[in-house]
Scaffold this motif. Structure first.
Motif, PDB file in Angstrom:
ATOM      1  N   GLN A 125      27.343  26.912  15.577  1.00  0.00           N
ATOM      2  CA  GLN A 125      27.907  25.587  15.915  1.00  0.00           C
ATOM      3  C   GLN A 125      28.180  24.664  14.989  1.00  0.00           C
ATOM      4  O   GLN A 125      29.079  23.831  15.036  1.00  0.00           O
ATOM      5  N   GLU A 126      27.055  24.421  13.990  1.00  0.00           N
ATOM      6  CA  GLU A 126      27.427  23.392  13.021  1.00  0.00           C
ATOM      7  C   GLU A 126      28.528  23.733  12.091  1.00  0.00           C
ATOM      8  O   GLU A 126      29.399  22.933  11.788  1.00  0.00           O
ATOM      9  N   GLN A 127      28.719  25.191  11.762  1.00  0.00           N
ATOM     10  CA  GLN A 127      30.093  25.276  11.104  1.00  0.00           C
ATOM     11  C   GLN A 127      31.168  25.286  11.685  1.00  0.00           C
ATOM     12  O   GLN A 127      31.993  24.811  11.088  1.00  0.00           O
ATOM     13  N   ALA A 128      31.278  25.494  13.064  1.00  0.00           N
ATOM     14  CA  ALA A 128      32.183  25.154  13.888  1.00  0.00           C
ATOM     15  C   ALA A 128      32.594  23.779  13.860  1.00  0.00           C
ATOM     16  O   ALA A 128      33.854  23.419  13.683  1.00  0.00           O
ATOM     17  N   ALA A 129      31.587  22.919  13.999  1.00  0.00           N
ATOM     18  CA  ALA A 129      32.031  21.749  14.006  1.00  0.00           C
ATOM     19  C   ALA A 129      32.544  21.097  12.436  1.00  0.00           C
ATOM     20  O   ALA A 129      33.407  20.191  12.757  1.00  0.00           O
ATOM     21  N   GLU A 130      32.099  21.549  11.548  1.00  0.00           N
ATOM     22  CA  GLU A 130      32.360  21.029  10.390  1.00  0.00           C
ATOM     23  C   GLU A 130      33.887  21.606  10.276  1.00  0.00           C
ATOM     24  O   GLU A 130      34.485  20.870   9.414  1.00  0.00           O
ATOM     25  N   LEU A 131      34.077  22.739  10.549  1.00  0.00           N
ATOM     26  CA  LEU A 131      35.504  23.245  10.368  1.00  0.00           C
ATOM     27  C   LEU A 131      36.521  22.567  11.260  1.00  0.00           C
ATOM     28  O   LEU A 131      37.601  22.127  10.603  1.00  0.00           O
ATOM     29  N   THR A 132      36.052  22.078  12.500  1.00  0.00           N
ATOM     30  CA  THR A 132      37.060  21.476  13.358  1.00  0.00           C
ATOM     31  C   THR A 132      37.206  19.977  12.746  1.00  0.00           C
ATOM     32  O   THR A 132      38.430  19.576  12.673  1.00  0.00           O
ATOM     33  N   GLU A 133      36.096  19.219  12.234  1.00  0.00           N
ATOM     34  CA  GLU A 133      36.370  18.121  11.574  1.00  0.00           C
ATOM     35  C   GLU A 133      37.305  17.915  10.308  1.00  0.00           C
ATOM     36  O   GLU A 133      38.181  17.203  10.100  1.00  0.00           O
ATOM     37  N   ALA A 137      40.855  16.288   9.924  1.00  0.00           N
ATOM     38  CA  ALA A 137      41.212  15.439   8.806  1.00  0.00           C
ATOM     39  C   ALA A 137      42.451  15.966   8.194  1.00  0.00           C
ATOM     40  O   ALA A 137      43.245  15.105   8.051  1.00  0.00           O
ATOM     41  N   LEU A 138      42.370  17.150   8.036  1.00  0.00           N
ATOM     42  CA  LEU A 138      43.811  17.911   7.447  1.00  0.00           C
ATOM     43  C   LEU A 138      44.881  17.652   8.192  1.00  0.00           C
ATOM     44  O   LEU A 138      46.049  17.099   7.616  1.00  0.00           O
ATOM     45  N   SER A 139      44.974  17.772   9.571  1.00  0.00           N
ATOM     46  CA  SER A 139      46.062  17.443  10.445  1.00  0.00           C
ATOM     47  C   SER A 139      46.469  16.099  10.431  1.00  0.00           C
ATOM     48  O   SER A 139      47.814  15.730  10.472  1.00  0.00           O
ATOM     49  N   ARG A 140      45.497  15.164  10.241  1.00  0.00           N
ATOM     50  CA  ARG A 140      45.940  13.735  10.044  1.00  0.00           C
ATOM     51  C   ARG A 140      46.475  13.327   8.584  1.00  0.00           C
ATOM     52  O   ARG A 140      47.556  12.690   8.580  1.00  0.00           O
ATOM     53  N   GLN A 141      46.103  14.018   7.768  1.00  0.00           N
ATOM     54  CA  GLN A 141      46.476  13.771   6.247  1.00  0.00           C
ATOM     55  C   GLN A 141      47.843  14.363   6.015  1.00  0.00           C
ATOM     56  O   GLN A 141      48.668  13.786   5.257  1.00  0.00           O
ATOM     57  N   ALA A 142      47.868  15.662   6.594  1.00  0.00           N
ATOM     58  CA  ALA A 142      49.185  16.416   6.154  1.00  0.00           C
ATOM     59  C   ALA A 142      50.276  16.399   7.035  1.00  0.00           C
ATOM     60  O   ALA A 142      51.203  16.752   7.005  1.00  0.00           O
ATOM     61  N   GLY A 143      49.857  15.818   8.357  1.00  0.00           N
ATOM     62  CA  GLY A 143      50.657  15.636   9.478  1.00  0.00           C
ATOM     63  C   GLY A 143      51.077  16.945  10.202  1.00  0.00           C
ATOM     64  O   GLY A 143      52.061  17.427  10.710  1.00  0.00           O
ATOM     65  N   VAL A 144      50.116  18.128   9.997  1.00  0.00           N
ATOM     66  CA  VAL A 144      50.414  19.531  10.476  1.00  0.00           C
ATOM     67  C   VAL A 144      49.598  19.298  11.965  1.00  0.00           C
ATOM     68  O   VAL A 144      48.679  18.342  12.179  1.00  0.00           O
ATOM     69  N   LYS A 145      49.930  20.098  12.805  1.00  0.00           N
ATOM     70  CA  LYS A 145      49.353  20.249  14.176  1.00  0.00           C
ATOM     71  C   LYS A 145      48.141  20.694  14.046  1.00  0.00           C
ATOM     72  O   LYS A 145      47.702  21.635  13.378  1.00  0.00           O
ATOM     73  N   MET A 146      47.233  20.015  14.920  1.00  0.00           N
ATOM     74  CA  MET A 146      45.855  20.206  14.935  1.00  0.00           C
ATOM     75  C   MET A 146      45.654  21.762  15.747  1.00  0.00           C
ATOM     76  O   MET A 146      46.263  22.069  16.758  1.00  0.00           O
ATOM     77  N   ALA A 147      45.012  22.557  14.858  1.00  0.00           N
ATOM     78  CA  ALA A 147      44.533  23.918  15.362  1.00  0.00           C
ATOM     79  C   ALA A 147      43.610  23.918  16.754  1.00  0.00           C
ATOM     80  O   ALA A 147      42.815  22.850  16.686  1.00  0.00           O
ATOM     81  N   LEU A 149      40.725  24.234  17.699  1.00  0.00           N
ATOM     82  CA  LEU A 149      39.232  24.392  17.233  1.00  0.00           C
ATOM     83  C   LEU A 149      38.098  23.900  17.989  1.00  0.00           C
ATOM     84  O   LEU A 149      38.625  23.331  19.122  1.00  0.00           O
ATOM     85  N   GLY A 150      36.946  23.615  17.769  1.00  0.00           N
ATOM     86  CA  GLY A 150      35.930  23.064  18.401  1.00  0.00           C
ATOM     87  C   GLY A 150      34.787  23.786  18.359  1.00  0.00           C
ATOM     88  O   GLY A 150      34.586  25.079  17.636  1.00  0.00           O
ATOM     89  N   THR A 151      33.767  23.266  18.831  1.00  0.00           N
ATOM     90  CA  THR A 151      32.375  24.075  18.965  1.00  0.00           C
ATOM     91  C   THR A 151      32.715  25.304  20.102  1.00  0.00           C
ATOM     92  O   THR A 151      33.525  25.101  20.996  1.00  0.00           O
ATOM     93  N   PHE A 152      31.822  26.067  20.320  1.00  0.00           N
ATOM     94  CA  PHE A 152      31.874  27.268  21.116  1.00  0.00           C
ATOM     95  C   PHE A 152      30.966  26.784  22.558  1.00  0.00           C
ATOM     96  O   PHE A 152      29.939  26.388  22.259  1.00  0.00           O
ATOM     97  N   GLN A 153      31.416  27.391  23.371  1.00  0.00           N
ATOM     98  CA  GLN A 153      30.829  26.984  24.707  1.00  0.00           C
ATOM     99  C   GLN A 153      30.473  28.560  25.384  1.00  0.00           C
ATOM    100  O   GLN A 153      30.860  29.530  25.215  1.00  0.00           O
ATOM    101  N   SER A 154      29.152  28.573  25.913  1.00  0.00           N
ATOM    102  CA  SER A 154      28.986  29.639  26.661  1.00  0.00           C
ATOM    103  C   SER A 154      27.960  29.379  27.794  1.00  0.00           C
ATOM    104  O   SER A 154      27.038  28.848  27.987  1.00  0.00           O
ATOM    105  N   SER A 155      28.734  30.007  28.961  1.00  0.00           N
ATOM    106  CA  SER A 155      28.083  29.897  30.387  1.00  0.00           C
ATOM    107  C   SER A 155      26.775  30.596  30.199  1.00  0.00           C
ATOM    108  O   SER A 155      25.844  30.355  30.936  1.00  0.00           O
ATOM    109  N   LYS A 156      26.714  31.686  29.589  1.00  0.00           N
ATOM    110  CA  LYS A 156      25.305  32.622  29.361  1.00  0.00           C
ATOM    111  C   LYS A 156      24.110  31.823  28.822  1.00  0.00           C
ATOM    112  O   LYS A 156      23.246  31.929  29.223  1.00  0.00           O
ATOM    113  N   LEU A 157      24.667  31.082  27.797  1.00  0.00           N
ATOM    114  CA  LEU A 157      23.461  30.111  27.076  1.00  0.00           C
ATOM    115  C   LEU A 157      23.078  29.028  27.739  1.00  0.00           C
ATOM    116  O   LEU A 157      22.029  28.498  27.922  1.00  0.00           O
TER     117      LEU A 157
END
Length: 190
Positions: A125-133, A137-147, A149-157
């Motif tokens: 979850q921490e790695q997913a949050a870092e990748l999302t951030e 930042a890359l999408s804002r800087q380079a003007g590319v479409k935001m992928a 992404l985000g943290t993972f959700q689980s109804s099981k958990l």
């Protein structure tokens, strides 16, 4: 009754006491004087009638003595049966204690596995949050479409989290359960 009381259960004694009570009621309901008078009126054998009455009285006396003996023995038999039941409960509790010790080991092992899996989930979850951030930042800087992404959700958990609260409450109540008996202490299993 010729059977030894030592071999009778409390239920058997109670049943026999009921039989005796019925026989005593039947005896008390008889009117021997009236029966003797009837035999006299009919010219019957008074000696045979009196002998029969004496035999019935002798049987009634034996029933009274048996009732008294059974009533005196009943509390002792109840105590003897209770002691046997208590002994059985102690043996079953000791056996359960052996099983519970194994269960504690299983829970402890499972907890270690659960804890490692939960730590791995948190790290992911921490790695997913870092990748999302970083992607944001890359999408804002380079003007590319935001992928997407985000943290993972689980109804099981989420269900595990609800169950974990239930388990926590169960452990809390188990710690405060009352022990009964004289000087009874909870058994430490570890």
């Amino acid at each position: 009754m010729t059977a030894s009381f030592n071999h009778m259960t409390a239920a058997q004694i109670r049943s026999r006491l009921n039989e005796i009570a019925s026989a005593e009621q039947a005896h008390a309901a008889r009117d021997f004087d009236a029966e003797l008078g009837e035999v006299m009126r009919k010219g019957g054998d008074l000696d045979a009638m009196e002998a029969k009455q004496l035999e019935v009285e002798r049987g009634a006396r034996r029933l009274r003595v048996e009732r008294s003996a059974l009533e005196a023995d009943l509390p002792l038999v109840i105590k003897r049966e209770a002691e046997l039941s208590m002994s059985d409960m102690v043996k079953r509790h000791q056996s359960l204690g052996t099983d519970v010790a194994r269960m504690v080991d299983d829970v402890h092992t499972a907890w270690g596995t659960f804890h490692r899996a939960l730590k791995a989930w948190e790290l992911a979850q921490e790695q997913a949050a870092e990748l999302t951030e970083s992607a944001y930042a890359l999408s804002r800087q380079a003007g590319v479409k935001m992928a997407d992404l985000g943290t993972f959700q689980s109804s099981k958990l989420c269900e595990v989290a609800r169950e974990a609260q239930f388990v926590s409450n169960r452990f809390g109540s188990a710690e405060h359960q009352m022990q009964v008996g004289h000087s009874v202490q909870g058994r430490r299993l570890d």
